[in-house]
Design an enzyme around this catalytic site. Structure first.
Site, PDB file in Angstrom:
ATOM      1  N   LYS A  83      -8.282   6.574 -19.655  1.00  0.00           N
ATOM      2  CA  LYS A  83      -8.548   7.096 -21.001  1.00  0.00           C
ATOM      3  C   LYS A  83      -7.299   6.965 -21.879  1.00  0.00           C
ATOM      4  CE  LYS A  83     -12.316   7.956 -18.756  1.00  0.00           C
ATOM      5  NZ  LYS A  83     -12.650   9.224 -18.146  1.00  0.00           N
ATOM      6  N   TYR A 127     -15.907  17.256 -15.414  1.00  0.00           N
ATOM      7  CA  TYR A 127     -16.380  15.876 -15.486  1.00  0.00           C
ATOM      8  C   TYR A 127     -17.479  15.642 -14.430  1.00  0.00           C
ATOM      9  CZ  TYR A 127     -16.122  10.777 -15.189  1.00  0.00           C
ATOM     10  OH  TYR A 127     -16.426   9.446 -15.168  1.00  0.00           O
ATOM     11  N   ARG A 183       0.851  -1.193   0.000  1.00  0.00           N
ATOM     12  CA  ARG A 183       0.000   0.000   0.000  1.00  0.00           C
ATOM     13  C   ARG A 183       0.889   1.247   0.000  1.00  0.00           C
ATOM     14  NH1 ARG A 183      -1.579   1.706   4.650  1.00  0.00           N
ATOM     15  NH2 ARG A 183      -2.289  -0.325   5.406  1.00  0.00           N
ATOM     16  N   ASP A 198      -7.018  18.856 -14.246  1.00  0.00           N
ATOM     17  CA  ASP A 198      -7.344  17.535 -14.788  1.00  0.00           C
ATOM     18  C   ASP A 198      -6.883  17.535 -16.246  1.00  0.00           C
ATOM     19  OD1 ASP A 198      -8.603  15.354 -16.011  1.00  0.00           O
ATOM     20  OD2 ASP A 198     -10.442  15.541 -14.827  1.00  0.00           O
TER      21      ASP A 198
HETATM   22  C1  LIG Z   1     -13.133   9.624 -16.812  1.00  0.00           C
HETATM   23  C2  LIG Z   1     -12.732  10.932 -16.272  1.00  0.00           C
HETATM   24  C3  LIG Z   1     -12.504  11.104 -14.909  1.00  0.00           C
HETATM   25  C4  LIG Z   1     -12.724   9.992 -13.893  1.00  0.00           C
HETATM   26  O1  LIG Z   1     -11.784   8.985 -14.017  1.00  0.00           O
HETATM   27  P1  LIG Z   1     -12.079   7.429 -13.669  1.00  0.00           P
HETATM   28  O2  LIG Z   1     -10.808   6.768 -14.063  1.00  0.00           O
HETATM   29  O3  LIG Z   1     -13.261   7.016 -14.473  1.00  0.00           O
HETATM   30  O4  LIG Z   1     -12.331   7.373 -12.214  1.00  0.00           O
HETATM   31  C5  LIG Z   1     -12.069  12.349 -14.466  1.00  0.00           C
HETATM   32  N1  LIG Z   1     -11.899  13.374 -15.336  1.00  0.00           N
HETATM   33  C6  LIG Z   1     -12.125  13.236 -16.650  1.00  0.00           C
HETATM   34  C7  LIG Z   1     -11.909  14.399 -17.553  1.00  0.00           C
HETATM   35  C8  LIG Z   1     -12.546  12.014 -17.162  1.00  0.00           C
HETATM   36  O5  LIG Z   1     -12.792  11.905 -18.484  1.00  0.00           O
END
Ligand SMILES: *Cc1c(COP(=O)(O)O)cnc(C)c1O
Length: 377
Positions: free
Chosen positions: A195, A98, A46, A170
């Site tokens: 992604k 998001y 962890r 982000d």
């Molecule tokens: C998908 C996404 C998230 C969340 O991420 P997860 O891996 O699904 O928890 C956060 N920000 C953006 C821009 C996203 O496309």
């Protein structure tokens, strides 16, 4: 080392113990200590695991930060960042972020005593005005989803610095291949690595990088305390996926540009949104702060019925949420990712019923165009 070389040889290059050119999957929870507290840098997985450590070192290097951390999802990454703050602290969050970000802030962290204002990060005066004495951070996304609005990272970093608050970006849509928020003045950058970084629709993960080591240490403390870490197998999948980030992002972008130009010429499409088009309102800003425009495109086919028709006819575009993988994905935000936003608010934002979003894959773009052509006609 230039970016494309860094993608191949950056971080921890292979396994120094055996010469294996790929980092092994250390499927292990605990580590033998020679004496109490005397170990080779790992005590318990962890806290730290060699495969995850390789990934964390790699993403830190790619984003140009001091410390990288890997989590079980993008939301676990963000939730750990939010756990840096205290009851009564105030956050400014982009009004077009998001949906999961909006949800975790409003439904979880405000319950625990954080305060939040949702403000358009494209409106610098509004952001400056929203700063309160208890504001600790600005959280933003650029470009946004699905309207691909672009905000000025450097300008927001200047505001953040002058007010002594953190800027948290982000960077999921751009990846470090196209955009490095830390170089533009941000303090923390995070990714849904699910992604583009993973890139193959086979892993859910989150990555965070801090500009300075001290904040990185603080965040590692919280990561270890909460425990939302990424496992070794998924860390390895990400390392593997990210090796081809450069070639994939180039191909995503080439295909998206071709689709954007083709769609723009059609009279049956009401609007095409892609920051790479010179008509996009923040095209120049995007050019200034990023090296590319990405692989996401939105366009308005006019009505929900027409959107349904297109979706039912396409062959090479998979109807699915998510984005950033090798295969093209198509969605209707108003009834999928953004369905929880009230209709009135959606209309205000411009998320119409006929708005179709595509995450353009790396198939042959001629096939993609032919397919859309037959679906639209
Ligand atoms: C998908 C996404 C998230 C969340 O991420 P997860 O891996 O699904 O928890 C956060 N920000 C953006 C821009 C996203 O496309």
């Amino acid at each position: 080392m230039r970016l494309k070389t860094r993608l191949i040889h950056g971080g921890i290059d292979g396994d120094p113990n055996t010469g294996a050119v790929s980092v092994p999957i250390y499927q292990v929870s605990t580590y033998k200590q020679e004496a109490i507290g005397k170990h080779k840098g790992f005590e318990y997985s962890r806290t730290g695991n060699p495969t995850r450590h390789a990934l964390e070192t790699y993403i830190a290097e790619l984003e140009g930060g001091a410390r990288g951390l890997a989590f079980g999802s993008g939301m676990a990454a963000l939730s750990t960042i939010l756990s840096l703050f205290n009851k009564g602290d105030h956050l400014i969050v982009g009004d077009d972020v998001y949906g999961g970000t909006y949800r975790v802030v409003t439904r979880v962290f405000t319950r625990l005593g954080l305060e939040a204002s949702f403000v358009d990060t494209g409106d610098l005066a509004a952001i400056e005005k929203a700063v309160q004495p208890n504001t600790r951070a600005i959280i933003m996304e650029t470009p946004t989803n699905p309207l691909l609005k672009v905000s000025d990272i450097s300008a927001l970093a200047d505001i953040a610095k002058s007010k002594n608050v953190l800027l948290i970006v982000d960077n999921t849509f751009m990846t470090p291949y196209w955009q490095n928020p830390l170089d533009l003045g941000a303090d923390i950058v995070f990714h849904s690595a699910t992604k583009y970084l993973g890139g193959h629709s086979d892993v859910v993960a989150g990555l965070v990088v801090t500009k300075d080591a001290e904040l990185g240490e603080e965040l590692h403390y919280v990561q270890n305390a909460i425990g939302g870490i990424l496992g070794p197998q998924d860390s390895w999948l990400l390392l593997r996926g990210m090796k081809t980030l450069g070639v994939r992002m180039e191909e995503h972008e080439t295909n998206t540009r071709a689709l954007a130009e083709w769609l723009s010429k059609r009279s049956d499409i009401k609007k095409v949104i892609y920051p790479g088009l010179s008509g996009h309102p923040q095209h120049e800003l995007m050019q200034k702060q990023a090296r590319g425009f990405g692989g996401m495109i939105s366009f308005d086919v006019g009505s929900a019925e027409r959107a349904d028709e297109v979706l039912s006819k396409v062959k090479w575009f998979t109807l699915a949420e998510s984005l950033g993988a090798v295969e093209s994905l198509i969605s209707v935000p108003a009834r999928m990712t953004h369905a929880s936003i009230p209709a009135e608010r959606r209309a205000e934002l411009g998320i119409t019923d006929g708005l179709v979003r595509i995450s353009v894959g790396i198939e042959d773009v001629e096939d993609l165009i032919e397919d859309l052509e037959q679906a639209l006609s």
